[in-house]
Every structure is written in structure tokens, then in C-alpha cells.
Scaffold this motif. Structure first.
Motif, mmCIF file in Angstrom:
data_model
loop_
_atom_site.group_PDB
_atom_site.id
_atom_site.type_symbol
_atom_site.label_atom_id
_atom_site.label_comp_id
_atom_site.label_asym_id
_atom_site.label_seq_id
_atom_site.Cartn_x
_atom_site.Cartn_y
_atom_site.Cartn_z
ATOM 1 N N THR A 50 43.236 24.242 36.692
ATOM 2 C CA THR A 50 41.869 23.776 36.486
ATOM 3 C C THR A 50 41.058 24.865 35.781
ATOM 4 O O THR A 50 41.027 26.013 36.248
ATOM 5 N N PRO A 51 40.401 24.548 34.670
ATOM 6 C CA PRO A 51 39.570 25.563 34.016
ATOM 7 C C PRO A 51 38.470 26.048 34.958
ATOM 8 O O PRO A 51 37.744 25.227 35.531
ATOM 9 N N PRO A 52 38.328 27.346 35.155
ATOM 10 C CA PRO A 52 37.280 27.855 36.037
ATOM 11 C C PRO A 52 35.901 27.427 35.557
ATOM 12 O O PRO A 52 35.633 27.350 34.355
ATOM 13 N N ALA A 53 35.028 27.137 36.516
ATOM 14 C CA ALA A 53 33.659 26.722 36.198
ATOM 15 C C ALA A 53 32.740 27.269 37.282
ATOM 16 O O ALA A 53 32.370 26.553 38.220
ATOM 17 N N PRO A 54 32.360 28.536 37.183
ATOM 18 C CA PRO A 54 31.486 29.118 38.204
ATOM 19 C C PRO A 54 30.066 28.582 38.085
ATOM 20 O O PRO A 54 29.639 28.174 37.009
ATOM 21 N N SER A 55 29.336 28.600 39.189
ATOM 22 C CA SER A 55 27.949 28.137 39.160
ATOM 23 C C SER A 55 26.982 29.219 39.622
ATOM 24 O O SER A 55 25.806 28.935 39.837
ATOM 25 N N SER A 56 27.472 30.449 39.773
ATOM 26 C CA SER A 56 26.618 31.536 40.249
ATOM 27 C C SER A 56 27.097 32.852 39.655
ATOM 28 O O SER A 56 28.224 32.958 39.155
ATOM 29 N N ALA A 57 26.247 33.865 39.754
ATOM 30 C CA ALA A 57 26.644 35.209 39.315
ATOM 31 C C ALA A 57 27.837 35.705 40.131
ATOM 32 O O ALA A 57 28.683 36.436 39.615
ATOM 33 N N TYR A 58 27.902 35.305 41.385
ATOM 34 C CA TYR A 58 29.038 35.687 42.231
ATOM 35 C C TYR A 58 30.349 35.186 41.628
ATOM 36 O O TYR A 58 31.318 35.943 41.490
ATOM 37 N N GLY A 59 30.396 33.912 41.261
ATOM 38 C CA GLY A 59 31.607 33.360 40.675
ATOM 39 C C GLY A 59 31.944 34.002 39.343
ATOM 40 O O GLY A 59 33.111 34.298 39.065
ATOM 41 N N ARG A 60 30.942 34.220 38.519
ATOM 42 C CA ARG A 60 31.191 34.860 37.219
ATOM 43 C C ARG A 60 31.726 36.281 37.405
ATOM 44 O O ARG A 60 32.597 36.729 36.643
ATOM 45 N N THR A 61 31.234 36.977 38.411
ATOM 46 C CA THR A 61 31.709 38.340 38.668
ATOM 47 C C THR A 61 33.160 38.327 39.131
ATOM 48 O O THR A 61 33.969 39.166 38.703
ATOM 49 N N LYS A 62 33.515 37.405 40.003
ATOM 50 C CA LYS A 62 34.907 37.306 40.440
ATOM 51 C C LYS A 62 35.837 37.063 39.250
ATOM 52 O O LYS A 62 36.922 37.664 39.154
ATOM 53 N N LEU A 63 35.420 36.198 38.335
ATOM 54 C CA LEU A 63 36.253 35.919 37.169
ATOM 55 C C LEU A 63 36.307 37.118 36.224
ATOM 56 O O LEU A 63 37.343 37.370 35.587
ATOM 57 N N ARG A 64 35.219 37.860 36.112
ATOM 58 C CA ARG A 64 35.241 39.104 35.319
ATOM 59 C C ARG A 64 36.247 40.091 35.906
ATOM 60 O O ARG A 64 36.986 40.755 35.169
ATOM 61 N N MET A 65 36.278 40.181 37.214
ATOM 62 C CA MET A 65 37.227 41.079 37.869
ATOM 63 C C MET A 65 38.665 40.635 37.616
ATOM 64 O O MET A 65 39.543 41.458 37.339
ATOM 65 N N GLU A 66 38.906 39.331 37.695
ATOM 66 C CA GLU A 66 40.240 38.810 37.412
ATOM 67 C C GLU A 66 40.655 39.161 35.980
ATOM 68 O O GLU A 66 41.796 39.593 35.739
ATOM 69 N N ALA A 67 39.748 38.959 35.032
ATOM 70 C CA ALA A 67 40.068 39.232 33.633
ATOM 71 C C ALA A 67 40.308 40.718 33.399
ATOM 72 O O ALA A 67 41.222 41.106 32.657
ATOM 73 N N ALA A 68 39.486 41.563 34.008
ATOM 74 C CA ALA A 68 39.659 43.009 33.853
ATOM 75 C C ALA A 68 40.999 43.457 34.429
ATOM 76 O O ALA A 68 41.692 44.302 33.842
ATOM 77 N N LEU A 69 41.373 42.881 35.573
ATOM 78 C CA LEU A 69 42.655 43.244 36.172
ATOM 79 C C LEU A 69 43.814 42.773 35.295
ATOM 80 O O LEU A 69 44.806 43.502 35.128
ATOM 81 N N ALA A 70 43.711 41.573 34.728
ATOM 82 C CA ALA A 70 44.780 41.071 33.863
ATOM 83 C C ALA A 70 44.983 41.984 32.656
ATOM 84 O O ALA A 70 46.125 42.319 32.291
ATOM 85 N N GLU A 71 43.891 42.417 32.045
ATOM 86 C CA GLU A 71 43.980 43.301 30.885
ATOM 87 C C GLU A 71 44.580 44.642 31.271
ATOM 88 O O GLU A 71 45.452 45.181 30.570
ATOM 89 N N ALA A 72 44.131 45.196 32.391
ATOM 90 C CA ALA A 72 44.639 46.497 32.829
ATOM 91 C C ALA A 72 46.102 46.413 33.250
ATOM 92 O O ALA A 72 46.887 47.340 33.007
ATOM 93 N N THR A 73 46.484 45.310 33.882
ATOM 94 C CA THR A 73 47.870 45.145 34.315
ATOM 95 C C THR A 73 48.821 45.162 33.129
ATOM 96 O O THR A 73 49.872 45.819 33.157
ATOM 97 N N LEU A 74 48.455 44.446 32.081
ATOM 98 C CA LEU A 74 49.291 44.412 30.882
ATOM 99 C C LEU A 74 49.354 45.795 30.234
ATOM 100 O O LEU A 74 50.431 46.257 29.825
ATOM 101 N N ALA A 75 48.218 46.469 30.152
ATOM 102 C CA ALA A 75 48.184 47.789 29.523
ATOM 103 C C ALA A 75 48.883 48.840 30.368
ATOM 104 O O ALA A 75 49.542 49.743 29.838
ATOM 105 N N GLY A 76 48.753 48.728 31.695
ATOM 106 C CA GLY A 76 49.294 49.751 32.576
ATOM 107 C C GLY A 76 50.733 49.546 32.994
ATOM 108 O O GLY A 76 51.378 50.476 33.491
ATOM 109 N N GLY A 77 51.232 48.324 32.820
ATOM 110 C CA GLY A 77 52.626 48.069 33.130
ATOM 111 C C GLY A 77 52.950 47.970 34.607
ATOM 112 O O GLY A 77 54.104 48.118 35.003
ATOM 113 N N TRP A 78 51.945 47.683 35.434
ATOM 114 C CA TRP A 78 52.244 47.422 36.839
ATOM 115 C C TRP A 78 52.280 45.916 37.065
ATOM 116 O O TRP A 78 52.303 45.132 36.123
ATOM 117 N N ARG A 79 52.280 45.484 38.308
ATOM 118 C CA ARG A 79 52.275 44.059 38.646
ATOM 119 C C ARG A 79 51.044 43.779 39.496
ATOM 120 O O ARG A 79 50.637 44.622 40.292
#
Length: 292
Positions: free
Chosen positions: A108-137
Motif C-alpha cells: 500500500t502506498p504510504p499516506a501519512p496525515s501528520s508530521a509524525y507519520g511523515r517523520t517516520k517515513l523520513r526515517m525509513e527512507a534515511a535508513l534505506a539509503e544508509a543501509t545500501l551505502a553502508g552494506g549492513w542489513r
């Protein structure tokens, strides 16, 4: 999590109120963690006091601390990053509060309705980028409504804990959403079992892998049904005040159905009556110790 494992976690005090000191403490904790000669090291990021009604500035500060922590991980030697698995506690309510057509899945495409939800998704995206760059899981758990005796009621969350507390303290509970509001409630020990199994599994995935899974009971309950269960267990109705509070960021229907590593869902075994009774006994014991 500690109750699901035989090994003891590393404990390090973090001065969260001061961003610079928090980064220093996190760096010191990471140095101690990677000094271990273990083949696999795990980091669980469950920090944050933000809720759906939190100010964006508070949530931005929490994101900045997490982002700084990711940079600490990226600065580790490759030999340490290669044995690292990272867990991020995210939120079903944050990700899907404005999404149509439940039940929601990982597709399901994420659809946040608050700053809280947008922040959680920002954290997910930042972790995904760092995981790929850092080579961990990494493993991201979009958790449904978590409850249990270990819940921090000072955050203003945890409807089940607050309802049970009304029996213990004889104070009324305010409910500011409709009684037909549907939520998926998962007991803390069940959630820990799913996360523990997922972290063991993701460690065997290729370097740079991030897996996102909805973690919940996969069974929605209305608030009215929860009140009814409490009435059956305690043989009297809870004292409820309707229509008070701030409903921002709240969805009426948050039914979910995970499509990722679905065999792990069988680790969720605590029924709502069992969980509610555990809450009541724990809060009663806490009152007896003079903690309230």
C-alpha cells in the motif's frame, strides 16, 4: 526484546535532551558495541517521544538525532558494518493514516496525515539509503497499536493501558475518537518475538538489504469491543468520557494484512482478554508498590 533472548543487551545511558551530548553518548555506545568479537551485532532504534499530535519541531529534532546516528554507523570500518543488523520501530498509523481501502499491506502506498507519520517515513527512507551505502542489513517494523505493562503512559498513547488504568485508579478515561474506530492491537511480548525472529532472518540476507514488514496481530478490534472485553473481565464498565482531546492524525480504520515473511505472524499468540488481564495485574502490582 530482552525477555525473548538469552543474551544480555548492551546498556548505555543517552542524554536525549541535549542533541550534542546524545550524539556523543551514541558514539560511545557504538564503540563499545563494535568492540565485541561477535560475528553479528544488532542495533535497535526504538527512541522517540513523538506522537501524532507532536509539534513538527520536536519531530524534526528526533529525526536529526537518528540521521546523525546513521552517519556514525556509516563511519564504522567495513568489517564492523558487515556484521551489523539495524532495527527501526516505525508505525502503521504513521504510514497509512490517510490511505484509502484497508486492509493495508506493505504494498500500500504510504499516506501519512501528520508530521509524525511523515517523520517516520523520513526515517525509513534515511535508513534505506544508509543501509545500501553502508552494506549492513536492516529491518523496519511498521508496528500496529503496541500495548503491554511496559508501555510509557507519559507519552499520551496506549488506549488499552489507559482504559485498564481507569479500573486501577478509579479515574475516568477520555476517548476522543468514535467507538467504532478499528485498530490492530499487538501485545509487547508478541511484537518482540516477531522482531527477534525477523532480525535473525535479515542477518542472513545479502549486504545492503532492508526489509519492511507490518508487525501486528492481523485482527482488528473496535474501541467499543475493547470496552466490552474489559467489562467482561472486570465485571463492571469502565468510566469513559467521550469527545475529549485532539483527534489529529487519527484514522477510523487501520486494518492491516502483512504480505512479508507471513510465517512470523504465527508468533503473535496473546489474545486481547489475556493481554488486558496482564495489564490489569501489572498496574495493580505497580499501585501496590506505591508507583502511582
Amino acid at each position: 526484546m530482552a525477555r525473548t533472548r538469552d543474551d544480555a543487551p548492551l546498556t548505555a545511558p543517552i542524554r536525549w535532551a541535549d542533541a550534542d551530548r546524545a550524539r556523543d553518548d551514541l558514539a560511545a555506545g557504538m564503540r563499545e558495541l563494535v568492540s565485541s568479537d561477535a560475528n553479528r551485532i544488532e542495533v535497535y532504534w526504538c527512541a522517540g517521544r513523538g506522537v501524532t499530535s507532536s509539534a513538527p519541531s520536536q519531530l524534526d529534532a528526533e529525526f536529526d538525532t537518528f540521521d546523525a546516528f546513521l552517519r556514525l554507523l556509516l563511519a564504522l570500518p567495513e568489517v564492523d558494518r558487515s556484521r551489523l543488523a539495524v532495527f527501526l520501530a516505525s508505525s502503521v498509523g504513521g504510514a497509512y493514516a490517510a490511505a484509502p481501502l484497508p486492509p493495508f499491506t506493505e504494498a500500500t502506498p504510504p499516506a501519512p496525515s501528520s508530521a509524525y507519520g511523515r517523520t517516520k517515513l523520513r526515517m525509513e527512507a534515511a535508513l534505506a539509503e544508509a543501509t545500501l551505502a553502508g552494506g549492513w542489513r536492516s529491518f523496519v517494523a511498521r508496528i500496529t497499536n503496541l500495548y503491554g505493562p511496559g508501555q510509557d503512559l507519559a507519552k499520551g498513547q496506549g488506549l488499552l493501558s489507559v482504559i485498564v488504568a481507569s479500573y486501577v485508579t478509579h479515574r475516568p478515561v477520555s476517548i476522543y475518537v468514535s467507538l467504532d474506530t478499528l485498530r490492530d492491537y499487538i501485545y509487547e511480548d508478541d511484537c518482540a518475538r516477531v522482531v527477534d525472529a525477523a532480525m535473525l532472518r535479515v542477518a542472513a540476507e545479502p549486504a545492503g538489504t532492508i526489509v519492511t514488514k507490518i508487525v501486528g496481530a492481523m485482527t482488528a478490534q473496535s474501541i467499543g469491543a475493547i470496552l466490552g472485553e474489559n467489562t467482561k473481565l472486570r465485571r463492571r464498565r469502565p468510566r469513559v468520557i467521550l469527545g475529549q482531546g485532539d483527534p489529529r492524525g487519527q484514522a477510523n480504520d487501520l486494518r492491516v494484512r502483512s504480505e512479508v515473511w507471513t510465517d512470523l505472524d504465527a508468533l503473535v499468540r496473546t489474545t486481547i482478554p489475556e493481554g488486558l488481564n496482564n495489564l490489569y495485574l501489572a498496574q495493580l502490582a505497580e499501585l501496590g508498590r506505591g508507583s502511582r
